[in-house]
Design an enzyme around this catalytic site. Structure first.
Site, PDB file in Angstrom:
ATOM      1  N   HIS A 164       0.959  -1.018  -0.030  1.00  0.00           N
ATOM      2  CA  HIS A 164       0.446  -0.361   0.289  1.00  0.00           C
ATOM      3  C   HIS A 164       0.814   1.162   0.047  1.00  0.00           C
ATOM      4  CE1 HIS A 164       0.515  -0.515   4.440  1.00  0.00           C
ATOM      5  NE2 HIS A 164       0.744   0.402   4.037  1.00  0.00           N
ATOM      6  N   ASP A 195       0.272  -7.440   1.922  1.00  0.00           N
ATOM      7  CA  ASP A 195       1.202  -6.386   2.162  1.00  0.00           C
ATOM      8  C   ASP A 195       2.233  -6.311   1.498  1.00  0.00           C
ATOM      9  OD1 ASP A 195      -0.136  -3.811   1.508  1.00  0.00           O
ATOM     10  OD2 ASP A 195      -0.057  -3.476   4.212  1.00  0.00           O
ATOM     11  N   SER A 333       4.884   2.446   7.853  1.00  0.00           N
ATOM     12  CA  SER A 333       4.979   1.194   7.462  1.00  0.00           C
ATOM     13  C   SER A 333       5.860   0.951   6.956  1.00  0.00           C
ATOM     14  CB  SER A 333       2.757   1.095   6.132  1.00  0.00           C
ATOM     15  OG  SER A 333       2.360   1.206   7.042  1.00  0.00           O
TER      16      SER A 333
END
Length: 659
Positions: A164, A195, A333
């Protein structure tokens, strides 16, 4: 001039220590310096690398900076100590001169410095498509996230981050710790299910994976992958969250390991929960006060927070999109989670930002990371994904249910042998997906008792580690396409073993288009597109209220895929034109048939439209089958009307199909 006191130096010392200034030893804690604690780096669980300096600099002012505590030196990258120039006791005081400002570090400190330098900051500019107007893109957005260097077997050095973080990235750049320049990166492999993504940075890792031959260049260090940690093991999260530009380190312990939903694609994989602060760092201008699921699932949309096939009420509420004003964010992230040996045991990827939930961060465990890397190696970067059994099951926690299936008492013996008695437990198969490897093997009402010899509980869980249980899917997703799985099943009062190959199974309603724009077809102002989770989220399908048409489409999310290329074709809207008067208020309708033929995909629809044997008129039938809407178009004017509509709305292409 008044003498300088230790208390007066407490604040400058705190600032200097954050820059890696040398340690200062006090015979007793100075006043006001209690908050400083020790001057060594944060301690690890055991054998922490400790910062050592050969000589404590003085506070005197000299002709050059870097010799005092008022400004730290800026040495080149530290080199490991050598045996040359050491005196009899192994010290290097005689070799080191007063004017030498080069730091000498031991091996442990060098390893720590190399590991920290392998954590990079990722700058991305995103241009995501508008799923309601599929020929256009949304307002451009920017984001920053974290990544780290890994050595991919058979591929070379790459930067790993979250999928993402670079989704629909127009420009992706990588910035190393302590550098002001950025390096252009190319997104090479993306695994939306887990992810994760791999970036190729040619300026950092030229052919052969070596850094530039420059004495001042930072050596390239690939962080090794470690084993899955146990509960209560200490871990540290490295990355670049909001609150500053430099590298951030937070510490915590492993809270639990279980199968969780990954917000990026709605898949359920093994995940690790930690209590370390995975700082959401959401930094954007927002007109919305809604809480968000901190996964940074897209730089201009948190849509996947509401995109799961088994969406809970909490996740359904945690959505925020760029339409609410979210156009920039900074998130941790993609940052590595390391153990005491500086081995990567996971990758930070999501958390929950809710007032009632504290210290909950989720990490992609090293086992899932290894599966992703092996998938990359086996398929030359073309990610196949994670395998599934492709079945829908019922739990058998109810005793009457088990008696109905004639499972027998809890003390029966397997196959009548002398094996140790065990409880009759398992899950019952309700539906087998047509594309599953089990399609011709399993039947409805079969009870799965064990998988590859691992007993299955009535709650659908299997033993994982001592005192831990995980969903059955946690084991199946460790397999690769073509691997065979053996099931022990209970069928019509008899126990038997069956085997079949597993493979990844796509969904009828996809959660993403692999960073490609959504497909569409425009005919006489009618805009047809393929139903997807982003489309449903854009229509507010998981909001407290949605239209009946959207509610019907939402019910198709769990429908099985019958053919590889099958799609749910939806009439998104009708662009008004005198030739389609009376149809302008049609939207969000599921197209079932064209000219009496069932429509399987957008590509199939274009074939039906171009078929000259269909006659002058085109008929379209929409859901539901009984009593649904019907539309008729004149084939003779379709081309002219389509051209007029596309010219009015600046549409360059009348269709875009999936490959």
């Amino acid at each position: 001039m008044a003498p300088t006191t230790a208390a007066a130096l407490s604040l400058p010392l705190l600032l200097l220590l954050s820059r890696g200034a040398p340690s200062v030893a006090f015979s007793s804690p100075p006043p006001g310096a209690a908050s400083l604690g020790g001057t060594a780096p944060p301690r690890r669980h055991r054998s922490p690398p400790r910062l050592r300096r050969r000589r404590a600099p003085s506070l005197r002012a000299s002709g050059r900076r870097g010799d005092d505590l008022l400004w730290p030196s800026s040495p080149r990258f530290p080199q490991p100590p050598s045996s040359e120039g050491l005196d009899d006791d192994g010290d290097d005081d005689e070799r080191r001169s007063d004017g030498d400002d080069r730091d000498e570090l031991d091996d442990a400190e060098l390893l720590l410095a190399l590991a920290l330098d392998s954590v990079v900051k990722i700058h991305a500019t995103h241009s995501e498509p508008d799923y309601l107007i599929p020929w256009q893109r949304r307002h451009q957005a920017t984001s920053t996230s974290s990544g780290f260097v890994v050595d991919v077997p058979g591929v070379g050095l790459r930067v790993m981050t979250n999928a993402h973080s670079v989704e629909y990235g127009s420009v992706v750049q990588v910035q190393r710790r302590g550098e002001d320049g950025k390096h252009r990166a190319i997104v090479e492999s993306v695994g939306n299910e887990c992810d994760l993504a791999l970036l190729r940075v040619d300026s950092l890792f030229p052919e052969g994976g070596r850094a530039d031959d420059d004495d001042d260049a930072v050596p390239t260090f690939a962080m090794p992958l470690g084993p899955l940690p146990a509960l209560q093991d200490e871990v540290e999260v490295l990355g670049y969250p909001a609150g500053g530009d430099s590298l951030c380190v937070t510490k915590g312990v492993v809270s639990r390991v279980e199968v969780q939903e990954y917000a990026q694609a709605g898949e359920r994989l093994l995940a690790m929960q930690i209590d370390a602060a995975i700082n959401p760092g959401v930094s954007f201008r927002s007109r919305s006060s809604l809480p968000v699921l901190v996964s940074a699932v897209s730089p201009d949309d948190f849509r996947r927070a509401a995109a799961s096939r088994m969406r809970s009420g909490l996740l359904r509420r945690l959505s925020c999109s760029k339409r609410d004003g979210c156009d920039e964010r900074t998130i941790n992230s993609g940052g590595p989670v390391v153990n005491e040996d500086l081995e990567v045991v996971g990758v930070a990827f999501q958390g929950i930002d809710e007032e009632s939930v504290e210290n909950v961060g989720y990490v992609v465990p090293s086992s899932v990371v290894l599966h992703f890397l092996e998938d990359v190696r086996r398929n030359d970067g073309d990610i196949k994904g994670f395998c599934r059994l492709g079945i829908d099951c019922c739990f058998l926690e109810n005793e009457a249910f088990r008696n109905f299936l004639k499972l027998g008492d809890d003390n029966r013996r397997i196959n009548g042998s002398g094996a140790k008695p065990r409880r009759a437990a398992g899950v019952m198969v309700r539906r087998v997906q047509p594309l599953s490897g089990a399609a011709s093997i399993l039947r409805s009402m079969d009870v799965i008792l064990a998988v590859d010899g691992i007993p299955l509980g009535n709650d659908g869980k299997i033993p994982f580690r001592r005192g831990e249980r995980v969903d059955l899917g946690g084991y199946v997703t460790t397999l690769f396409e073509g691997d065979e799985v053996r099931l022990t099943i209970w069928r019509e009062g008899q126990e038997m073993d069956v085997a079949f190959p597993v493979k990844p199974i796509q969904h009828l309603v996809p959660s993403h288009f692999h960073n490609l724009p959504p497909p569409y077809v425009i005919l006489s102002g009618f805009v047809f597109t393929a139903l997807s989770v982003p489309y449903l989220e854009a229509k507010g399908a998981w909001d407290d209220y949605c239209t009946s048409n959207v509610s019907y489409l939402l019910g198709l999310v769990n429908a099985p895929l019958k053919e590889e290329s099958e799609e749910v074709v939806v009439l998104a809207q009708v662009l008004a034109n005198p030739a389609n008067l009376g149809y302008e208020n049609l939207y969000d309708l599921h197209l079932l048939k064209c000219n009496g033929v069932e429509v399987k995909s957008l590509r199939h629809l274009t074939e039906q439209i171009r078929d000259p044997a269909a006659g002058r008129y085109l008929t379209f039938e929409f859901a539901p089958k009984e009593g649904g809407r019907m539309v008729v178009l004149d084939r003779d004017v379709n081309d002219r009307v389509t051209e007029e509509v596309c010219a009015e709305h600046s549409i360059r292409e009348t269709f875009r199909l999936r490959k």
